[in-house]
Design a protein around this motif. Structure first.
Motif, mmCIF file in Angstrom:
data_model
loop_
_atom_site.group_PDB
_atom_site.id
_atom_site.type_symbol
_atom_site.label_atom_id
_atom_site.label_comp_id
_atom_site.label_asym_id
_atom_site.label_seq_id
_atom_site.Cartn_x
_atom_site.Cartn_y
_atom_site.Cartn_z
ATOM 1 N N ASP A 165 64.449 58.677 21.905
ATOM 2 C CA ASP A 165 64.848 59.351 23.131
ATOM 3 C C ASP A 165 65.745 60.556 22.850
ATOM 4 O O ASP A 165 65.752 61.514 23.612
ATOM 5 C CB ASP A 165 65.564 58.353 24.050
ATOM 6 N N ASN A 166 66.511 60.517 21.759
ATOM 7 C CA ASN A 166 67.404 61.606 21.388
ATOM 8 C C ASN A 166 67.379 61.715 19.868
ATOM 9 O O ASN A 166 67.811 60.806 19.162
ATOM 10 C CB ASN A 166 68.822 61.349 21.895
ATOM 11 N N ALA A 167 66.845 62.822 19.337
ATOM 12 C CA ALA A 167 66.655 62.958 17.894
ATOM 13 C C ALA A 167 67.993 62.987 17.145
ATOM 14 O O ALA A 167 68.121 62.406 16.060
ATOM 15 C CB ALA A 167 65.861 64.235 17.594
ATOM 16 N N GLU A 168 68.985 63.658 17.711
ATOM 17 C CA GLU A 168 70.285 63.741 17.033
ATOM 18 C C GLU A 168 70.924 62.362 16.906
ATOM 19 O O GLU A 168 71.372 61.956 15.828
ATOM 20 C CB GLU A 168 71.208 64.680 17.813
ATOM 21 N N LYS A 169 70.965 61.608 17.999
ATOM 22 C CA LYS A 169 71.571 60.274 17.951
ATOM 23 C C LYS A 169 70.754 59.326 17.088
ATOM 24 O O LYS A 169 71.310 58.444 16.421
ATOM 25 C CB LYS A 169 71.707 59.727 19.369
ATOM 26 N N TYR A 170 69.438 59.507 17.102
ATOM 27 C CA TYR A 170 68.582 58.652 16.279
ATOM 28 C C TYR A 170 68.900 58.816 14.796
ATOM 29 O O TYR A 170 68.849 57.843 14.029
ATOM 30 C CB TYR A 170 67.119 58.993 16.562
ATOM 31 N N LEU A 171 69.260 60.043 14.380
ATOM 32 C CA LEU A 171 69.520 60.294 12.969
ATOM 33 C C LEU A 171 70.964 60.017 12.561
ATOM 34 O O LEU A 171 71.211 59.559 11.430
ATOM 35 C CB LEU A 171 69.178 61.750 12.627
ATOM 36 N N PHE A 172 71.919 60.249 13.472
ATOM 37 C CA PHE A 172 73.314 60.272 13.029
ATOM 38 C C PHE A 172 74.225 59.267 13.729
ATOM 39 O O PHE A 172 75.365 59.107 13.304
ATOM 40 C CB PHE A 172 73.892 61.689 13.227
ATOM 41 N N SER A 173 73.762 58.596 14.821
ATOM 42 C CA SER A 173 74.665 57.643 15.474
ATOM 43 C C SER A 173 74.879 56.404 14.622
ATOM 44 O O SER A 173 75.977 55.847 14.579
ATOM 45 C CB SER A 173 74.095 57.244 16.847
ATOM 46 N N VAL A 174 73.831 55.946 13.962
ATOM 47 C CA VAL A 174 73.922 54.791 13.068
ATOM 48 C C VAL A 174 73.274 55.169 11.748
ATOM 49 O O VAL A 174 72.595 56.190 11.635
ATOM 50 C CB VAL A 174 73.231 53.549 13.677
ATOM 51 N N THR A 175 73.487 54.323 10.747
ATOM 52 C CA THR A 175 72.943 54.631 9.425
ATOM 53 C C THR A 175 71.426 54.623 9.420
ATOM 54 O O THR A 175 70.778 55.523 8.906
ATOM 55 C CB THR A 175 73.481 53.618 8.392
ATOM 56 N N ASN A 176 70.837 53.590 10.028
ATOM 57 C CA ASN A 176 69.391 53.466 10.101
ATOM 58 C C ASN A 176 69.053 52.874 11.464
ATOM 59 O O ASN A 176 69.261 51.679 11.703
ATOM 60 C CB ASN A 176 68.864 52.575 8.970
ATOM 61 N N ALA A 177 68.555 53.719 12.349
ATOM 62 C CA ALA A 177 68.312 53.265 13.721
ATOM 63 C C ALA A 177 67.227 52.194 13.782
ATOM 64 O O ALA A 177 67.327 51.241 14.557
ATOM 65 C CB ALA A 177 67.923 54.455 14.607
ATOM 66 N N ASP A 178 66.180 52.317 12.979
ATOM 67 C CA ASP A 178 65.099 51.324 12.995
ATOM 68 C C ASP A 178 65.600 49.963 12.543
ATOM 69 O O ASP A 178 65.293 48.932 13.156
ATOM 70 C CB ASP A 178 63.951 51.791 12.104
ATOM 71 N N ASP A 179 66.379 49.937 11.470
ATOM 72 C CA ASP A 179 66.915 48.664 10.985
ATOM 73 C C ASP A 179 67.941 48.094 11.965
ATOM 74 O O ASP A 179 67.991 46.874 12.179
ATOM 75 C CB ASP A 179 67.550 48.868 9.605
ATOM 76 N N SER A 180 68.698 48.951 12.601
ATOM 77 C CA SER A 180 69.664 48.480 13.600
ATOM 78 C C SER A 180 68.949 47.865 14.791
ATOM 79 O O SER A 180 69.384 46.839 15.337
ATOM 80 C CB SER A 180 70.555 49.641 14.055
ATOM 81 N N LEU A 181 67.832 48.483 15.214
ATOM 82 C CA LEU A 181 67.065 47.906 16.316
ATOM 83 C C LEU A 181 66.463 46.562 15.921
ATOM 84 O O LEU A 181 66.403 45.637 16.744
ATOM 85 C CB LEU A 181 65.960 48.883 16.724
ATOM 86 N N ARG A 182 66.030 46.426 14.692
ATOM 87 C CA ARG A 182 65.493 45.145 14.226
ATOM 88 C C ARG A 182 66.570 44.056 14.284
ATOM 89 O O ARG A 182 66.319 42.930 14.723
ATOM 90 C CB ARG A 182 64.958 45.294 12.813
ATOM 91 N N GLN A 183 67.765 44.386 13.844
ATOM 92 C CA GLN A 183 68.852 43.410 13.903
ATOM 93 C C GLN A 183 69.235 43.087 15.348
ATOM 94 O O GLN A 183 69.523 41.925 15.683
ATOM 95 C CB GLN A 183 70.060 43.944 13.137
#
Length: 387
Positions: free
Chosen positions: A150-168
Motif C-alpha cells: 500500500d505504501n512503498a516507502e513504509k514497506y521498505l523502511f518501516s520494518v526490516t522485512n515486511a514480508d517476514d513480519s507479516l508472516r509472524q
C-alpha cells in the motif's frame, strides 16, 4: 599546413600524429601500438607530475575529451524506466528522497539509487502449524493470506522485512484465534468466524507497525488433527455429519407434516364451530317452536299433546325398519310389523315409494313373550318416547 603535405619534408616540426618524423621523404608506415601507449603514458605522467614540455597542450586536450566522454557516459547511464505496476523509491546517498511515478526517469549515477516496488501485484503467504484449541485439542491449521503493498516507502523502511513480519503477525493472530475456539468450531461450524477474526487481528497488528501493506483476503485452508489420531477424528466427524443429516431430514419431515396437521386442525375446528352453530340454532328454533305451541297447548292440552306425540312417533318410525306393536288384549302377544320385507319388495318392484300407512296384504306376525315387554325408548332429537 597538414603534416603530410608535399614540400614539408625534412622540417623540424615535421611530425605525424603518432610522433614519428618523416626524413628525406621516406614513406610513412603504420604506427607502433606499443610506442603509442608508452608515449601516452609518459604524457599523462608528465601532466600529473607538473612537467611542462612541448606536448602539454595536447595532453590537456586529450584529458578534456576523456572527461567529456566520461560525463556523457555518466549522464546516459542515469536513465531508467519504472513499469506501470511499480513505484520507484529513490535513495540519495542511502537516504530516502522521493517516490517517482511510472515512466522514463533520470537519476545521477553513484548519487541516487532507485528501488522498484510492485504496488499492484497480489502477494501470498502461507501460515501453518500445530495449534492448541480452547478445549485442549491439538490441530494442524493452514491459512493463506493475500496482500498487496500500500505504501512503498513504509514497506521498505518501516520494518526490516515486511514480508517476514507479516508472516509472524499471521502466525500470532491465527494462534490467538484458534486458542479462543473449540475443536468443533475449527473443524466444522466456526471456520468462517475464525477466518474473519484472524483477518481482523492481522490488520490490527500491521496497523500498529505501519508496514505499508494491506491484507486483501484470508483463506482458511484446512484444520485437521495430527496423523496419530486422524482415524478417531474421522469417525467423530462422520458421526457429526450423520447427526446433521438426520437433523435436516427431521426438519424436512416436520416441514411436511406440520402444515398438513395445521390444516386438519383448522378444518376440525371449523367443523366443530359449524356443528356448534347448527345445534345452537336448532335448539333456538325448537325453543321458538315451543313458544308458539305454548298458547295452543294451554287452550287445548289434550289435542296438542296427541299431535306432538304423533309427530314424534312419525319421526322415530321413519328411521327404523322394525316395529313392535303392543296389543291391549291382556295377553303376552306382541305384534311384529316386518317393514324390511315391505321395503325390499318395494325396491324389487321398480323401487316405488312405500306407503307406510297401507298395510293391506301384509300379514302381521305374532310373537309370544313369557313376560310383558316394556318398549325401549327411541331417540331422535334427544327426547324419549314411550309406546
Amino acid at each position: 599546413m597538414a603534416w603530410n603535405e608535399p614540400g614539408n619534408n625534412g622540417g623540424r616540426d615535421d611530425k605525424d600524429p603518432w610522433g614519428n618524423k618523416n626524413h628525406g621523404g621516406r614513406e610513412q608506415g603504420p604506427p607502433d601500438l606499443d610506442e603509442v601507449f608508452s608515449k601516452l603514458s609518459r604524457k599523462v605522467g608528465g601532466v600529473f607530475g607538473n612537467k611542462k614540455g612541448p606536448t602539454g597542450s595536447g595532453s590537456a586536450v586529450g584529458l578534456g575529451a576523456v572527461a567529456v566522454l566520461a560525463v556523457a557516459v555518466w549522464g546516459f547511464s542515469g536513465f531508467y524506466t519504472v513499469s506501470e505496476a511499480e513505484q520507484g523509491v529513490v535513495l540519495r546517498f542511502g537516504k530516502f528522497d522521493q517516490i517517482v511515478k511510472p515512466g522514463l526517469n533520470w537519476k545521477p549515477t553513484f548519487i541516487d539509487e532507485v528501488i522498484p516496488v510492485n504496488v499492484q501485484a497480489i502477494r501470498s503467504l502461507r501460515a501453518s502449524g500445530l495449534m492448541l484449541t480452547k478445549d485442549e485439542n491439538v490441530l494442524k491449521v493452514e491459512m493463506d493470506v493475500q496482500y498487496r503493498v500500500d505504501n512503498a516507502e513504509k514497506y521498505l523502511f518501516s520494518v526490516t522485512n515486511a514480508d517476514d513480519s507479516l508472516r509472524q503477525a499471521t502466525d500470532s493472530a491465527l494462534r490467538a484465534v484458534i486458542g479462543d475456539s473449540t475443536m468443533d468450531q475449527a473443524l466444522t461450524t466456526g471456520r468462517q468466524t475464525i477466518r474473519t477474526n484472524t483477518q481482523a487481528a492481522i490488520n490490527k497488528i500491521i496497523a500498529k507497525y505501519d508496514m505499508g501493506i494491506r491484507v486483501v483476503d484470508v483463506n482458511f485452508q484446512s484444520a485437521r488433527p495430527p496423523e496419530a489420531v486422524k482415524d478417531a477424528f474421522d469417525d467423530a466427524i462422520a458421526a457429526r455429519e450423520d447427526e446433521e443429516r438426520y437433523v435436516r431430514e427431521a426438519e424436512a419431515y416436520s416441514n411436511d407434516i406440520l402444515p398438513k396437521a395445521t390444516g386438519r386442525a383448522e378444518r376440525l375446528k371449523n367443523e366443530a364451530e359449524g356443528y356448534s352453530e347448527r345445534v345452537i340454532n336448532g335448539a333456538l328454533g325448537d325453543v321458538a317452536q315451543f313458544d308458539k305451541l305454548l298458547p295452543q297447548y294451554e287452550v287445548a292440552k289434550k289435542v296438542t299433546r296427541e299431535r306432538m306425540y304423533l309427530d314424534t312417533m312419525e319421526r322415530v318410525y321413519s328411521n327404523t325398519s322394525k316395529v313392535l306393536i303392543d296389543t291391549k288384549s291382556g295377553g303376552n302377544n306382541v305384534m311384529y310389523l316386518p317393514l324390511e320385507k315391505l321395503m325390499n319388495q318395494s325396491n324389487n318392484q321398480a323401487k316405488k315409494p312405500v306407503d307406510s300407512g297401507r298395510l293391506s296384504g301384509i300379514e302381521l306376525e305374532k310373537v309370544e313373550t313369557p313376560t310383558p315387554v316394556t318398549p325401549a325408548p327411541r331417540a331422535d332429537t334427544g327426547r324419549q318416547g314411550r309406546y
